[in-house]
Write an enzyme that holds these catalytic residues in place. Structure first.
Site, PDB file in Angstrom:
ATOM      1  N   ASP A  53       0.883  -1.146  -0.065  1.00 43.88           N
ATOM      2  CA  ASP A  53      -0.176  -0.140   0.066  1.00 43.88           C
ATOM      3  C   ASP A  53       0.898   1.451  -0.028  1.00 43.88           C
ATOM      4  OD1 ASP A  53      -2.319   1.485  -0.110  1.00 43.88           O
ATOM      5  OD2 ASP A  53      -2.708   1.147   2.076  1.00 43.88           O
TER       6      ASP A  53
ATOM      7  N   ASN B 263     -11.139  -2.453  -5.459  1.00 44.20           N
ATOM      8  CA  ASN B 263     -10.196  -1.649  -6.503  1.00 44.20           C
ATOM      9  C   ASN B 263     -10.992  -1.320  -7.728  1.00 44.20           C
ATOM     10  OD1 ASN B 263      -7.088  -2.809  -5.061  1.00 44.20           O
ATOM     11  ND2 ASN B 263      -7.962  -1.006  -4.298  1.00 44.20           N
TER      12      ASN B 263
HETATM   13  C1  IPE Z   1      -5.238  -2.795  -0.421  1.00 45.26           C
HETATM   14  O1  IPE Z   1      -5.294  -1.295  -0.431  1.00 45.26           O
HETATM   15  C2  IPE Z   1      -5.366  -3.269  -1.557  1.00 45.26           C
HETATM   16  C3  IPE Z   1      -4.025  -3.601  -2.187  1.00 45.26           C
HETATM   17  C4  IPE Z   1      -3.083  -3.340  -1.641  1.00 45.26           C
HETATM   18  C5  IPE Z   1      -4.175  -4.215  -3.493  1.00 45.26           C
HETATM   19  P1  IPE Z   1      -6.330  -0.144  -0.622  1.00 45.26           P
HETATM   20  O2  IPE Z   1      -5.445   1.068  -0.870  1.00 45.26           O
HETATM   21  O3  IPE Z   1      -7.083  -0.477  -1.612  1.00 45.26           O
HETATM   22  O4  IPE Z   1      -7.126  -0.199   0.633  1.00 45.26           O
HETATM   23  P2  IPE Z   1      -7.997   0.713   1.673  1.00 45.26           P
HETATM   24  O5  IPE Z   1      -8.904   1.342   0.605  1.00 45.26           O
HETATM   25  O6  IPE Z   1      -6.866   1.891   2.011  1.00 45.26           O
HETATM   26  O7  IPE Z   1      -8.251   0.191   2.826  1.00 45.26           O
HETATM   27  C1  IPE Z   2      -1.493   0.222  -3.276  1.00 46.50           C
HETATM   28  O1  IPE Z   2      -1.279   1.519  -3.392  1.00 46.50           O
HETATM   29  C2  IPE Z   2      -1.911  -0.181  -4.670  1.00 46.50           C
HETATM   30  C3  IPE Z   2      -3.102  -0.850  -4.950  1.00 46.50           C
HETATM   31  C4  IPE Z   2      -4.349  -0.788  -4.031  1.00 46.50           C
HETATM   32  C5  IPE Z   2      -3.402  -1.135  -6.168  1.00 46.50           C
HETATM   33  P1  IPE Z   2      -2.687   2.686  -3.544  1.00 46.50           P
HETATM   34  O2  IPE Z   2      -2.901   2.969  -4.808  1.00 46.50           O
HETATM   35  O3  IPE Z   2      -3.568   2.200  -2.471  1.00 46.50           O
HETATM   36  O4  IPE Z   2      -1.786   4.023  -2.909  1.00 46.50           O
HETATM   37  P2  IPE Z   2      -2.712   4.721  -1.844  1.00 46.50           P
HETATM   38  O5  IPE Z   2      -3.089   3.994  -0.514  1.00 46.50           O
HETATM   39  O6  IPE Z   2      -3.365   5.634  -2.348  1.00 46.50           O
HETATM   40  O7  IPE Z   2      -1.387   5.687  -1.242  1.00 46.50           O
HETATM   41 MG    MG Z   3      -4.140   2.482  -0.538  1.00 41.52          MG
END
Ligand code: IPE
Ligand code: IPE
Ligand code: MG
Length: 247
Positions: free
Chosen positions: A24, A72
């Site tokens: 993340d 997502n």
């Molecule tokens: C979890 O991260 C999913 C992945 C890393 C693929 P998210 O960024 O989607 O989670 P939330 O929305 O912060 O809980």
């Molecule tokens: C994790 O990074 C990757 C996926 C969930 C695909 P994020 O895209 O959630 O990055 P933040 O949490 O918005 O910084």
């Molecule tokens: Mg995230």
């Protein structure tokens, strides 16, 4: 480069067999640099190569990476499309290393619902590495823990309805046998869960399998999560006392 990495851990240290990472912080990393979110995903993808290689050299047996959740899809379509194209880029550039490192790719997720090209590329990577006998690099792609559990319950209900199982005999093992992680055999449950970026939640990841996992929440954004961070998080795992309900 990471060949002698094992020496950085105590020879007696217990290495988690199955490490799962919620990767993340790609978007926040990009924002910090004044770049679009997709630049963070690209950098994050490159980091998968570094961390997967290091985990393999450390002796990890399964590295599960949460790459795309069933939730997502709700992101802007430009971002979703970019994420769906990343496996093409990733396997296109990393396959020779995966072969060299003897890494076997698996995918855990609802692959039927992926765009054709993405699904083909991912399944081809699984096929091309199926003879490898080293670390399993398990991508949780279009994965959601609740959907996985509902799917397992549905499969068992159908089997009970058609008489092929006796519902009274449903137990943990039979239930786990219907989960997407069944392909990992006795390594299905992570020993160590790492979430990067400072968030301290599970976000629908491996809800069943994490029952007794040790959890480490690392503040680093995923694109900056380094081999040093991984070594430190494994040292932290080694300091934990796992009791599994016993004393
Ligand atoms: C979890 O991260 C999913 C992945 C890393 C693929 P998210 O960024 O989607 O989670 P939330 O929305 O912060 O809980
Ligand atoms: C994790 O990074 C990757 C996926 C969930 C695909 P994020 O895209 O959630 O990055 P933040 O949490 O918005 O910084
Ligand atoms: Mg995230």
């Amino acid at each position: 480069m990471t060949d002698d990495i094992r020496k950085r851990l105590d020879p007696e240290a217990s290495i988690p067999k199955h490490v799962a990472i919620i990767m993340d912080g790609n978007g926040r990393w990009a924002k910090k640099k004044g770049q679009p979110r997709i630049a963070g995903h690209k950098e994050g993808m490159n980091n998968v190569k570094t961390i997967a290689t290091a985990a393999s050299h450390l002796g990890v047996k399964v590295l599960s990476l949460y790459a795309f959740s069933t939730e997502n899809w709700s992101r802007p379509s430009k971002e979703v499309n970019f994420l769906m194209r990343l496996p093409v880029d990733f396997f296109g550039t990393f396959m020779p290393d995966l072969i060299k490192e003897n890494i076997k790719v698996l995918v855990t997720g609802f692959t039927d619902h992926l765009p054709d090209r993405t699904r083909k590329v991912v399944l081809k990577a699984v096929e091309d590495t199926k003879g490898n006998t080293g670390m399993i690099l398990n991508f949780a792609f279009n994965y959601g823990g609740r959907a996985e559990i509902v799917n397992a319950a549905k499969n068992l209900a159908l089997k009970a309805a058609d008489g092929s199982i006796d519902p009274v005999k449903i137990d943990d093992a039979m239930f786990a046998g219907q989960l997407l992680t069944n392909q990992l055999g006795d390594l299905a449950d992570p020993d160590l869960l790492i979430r990067t970026s400072g968030e301290e939640r599970i976000s629908n990841f491996m809800l069943w399998q994490l029952a007794y996992s040790e959890m480490v929440f690392d503040k680093t954004y995923w694109p900056e999560y380094s081999v040093d961070n991984l070594v430190e998080d494994i040292k932290e795992f080694d300091r934990r006392d796992r009791r599994f309900g016993s004393i």
